[in-house]
Design an enzyme around this catalytic site. Structure first.
Site, PDB file in Angstrom:
ATOM      1  N   CYS A  81     -19.206  -9.668  29.376  1.00  0.00           N
ATOM      2  CA  CYS A  81     -19.381  -8.359  30.015  1.00  0.00           C
ATOM      3  C   CYS A  81     -20.636  -7.676  29.477  1.00  0.00           C
ATOM      4  CB  CYS A  81     -18.152  -7.494  29.748  1.00  0.00           C
ATOM      5  SG  CYS A  81     -18.352  -5.771  30.218  1.00  0.00           S
ATOM      6  N   CYS A  84     -19.853  -4.784  27.143  1.00  0.00           N
ATOM      7  CA  CYS A  84     -19.446  -5.206  25.805  1.00  0.00           C
ATOM      8  C   CYS A  84     -20.653  -5.664  24.992  1.00  0.00           C
ATOM      9  CB  CYS A  84     -18.416  -6.331  25.892  1.00  0.00           C
ATOM     10  SG  CYS A  84     -16.897  -5.856  26.758  1.00  0.00           S
TER      11      CYS A  84
END
Length: 225
Positions: A81, A84
């Site tokens: 992600c 992230c």
């Protein structure tokens, strides 16, 4: 049937539907329907089983991470992600200051898919471990699915990370929300617990450093003589 009556009815239905949609959109952008979290206890965290990511993995209790010098730990929602990866890079920017304090930086992931962890490592400047039972995401796991895509905060986070040059993929489970912990050694306990409330809800770096500065390293009996 009077055509004007029919037209008025259709307008009423349409206005009602628009009003309901507007109300739903409004509520989705408040904290009313956000997944509720439950604070972790030190005892809960200490007993978590983690695995190293070597060819021959070693299983150990999570308390090994912080029992001497404390630790800053990121529970990664999904390594691929881009949000992230952005938070991992932000936390890694604290690494020089954490090193001065003698506080290590770690991350845990909930799965190891192909090269996802390896591709995540350039963004994160600490050791990474596997939490197969997803305990660091509990004790009450929280999920965000479709509501995440109608929250204005999430879209703001998307654009912020995108403008920052971060990119990613859709590999792996990404609905169980992550967090960041600062844990002191011994029984000093949990000094900071940040639970991601929506996609891209990053921890405050100032708060991380403030918590890390409160850590009191354990000294062995031989060191005190």
């Amino acid at each position: 049937m009077d055509p004007s009556f029919f037209t008025m009815g259709m307008w009423s239905i349409g206005a009602g539907a628009l009003g309901a949609a507007a109300l739903a959109l409004f509520l989705a952008n408040t904290d009313v329907f956000l997944p509720k979290s439950r604070r972790a206890t030190l005892e809960y965290l200490e007993d978590i089983d983690l695995k190293t990511l070597e060819k021959e993995p070693r299983t150990f209790k999570a308390k090994e991470l912080w029992e001497k010098n404390g630790a800053v730990i990121m529970a990664v929602r999904r390594p691929g992600c881009f949000l992230c990866r952005e938070e991992a890079a932000d936390l890694s920017s604290l690494k020089p200051k954490l090193d001065e304090l003698g506080v290590p930086l770690y991350a845990v992931v909930k799965e190891q898919i192909r090269t996802e962890v390896k591709d995540f490592q350039p963004y994160f400047k600490g050791e990474i471990f596997l939490d197969e039972k997803k305990k660091f995401y509990g004790p009450q796991k929280r999920k965000m699915v479709f509501m995440g895509f109608v929250r204005l905060g999430v879209w703001y986070n998307f654009f912020r990370a995108w403008n920052g040059g971060f990119s990613g993929n859709l590999e792996g489970e990404g609905f169980i929300l992550g967090g960041v912990f600062v844990v002191g050694p011994g029984k000093q306990g949990l000094l900071l617990e940040h639970r991601e409330k929506e996609f891209g809800d990053k921890v405050n770096l100032v708060s991380v450093l403030e918590a890390a500065r409160k850590i009191q390293p354990q000294t062995s009996a031989s060191e005190t003589k």
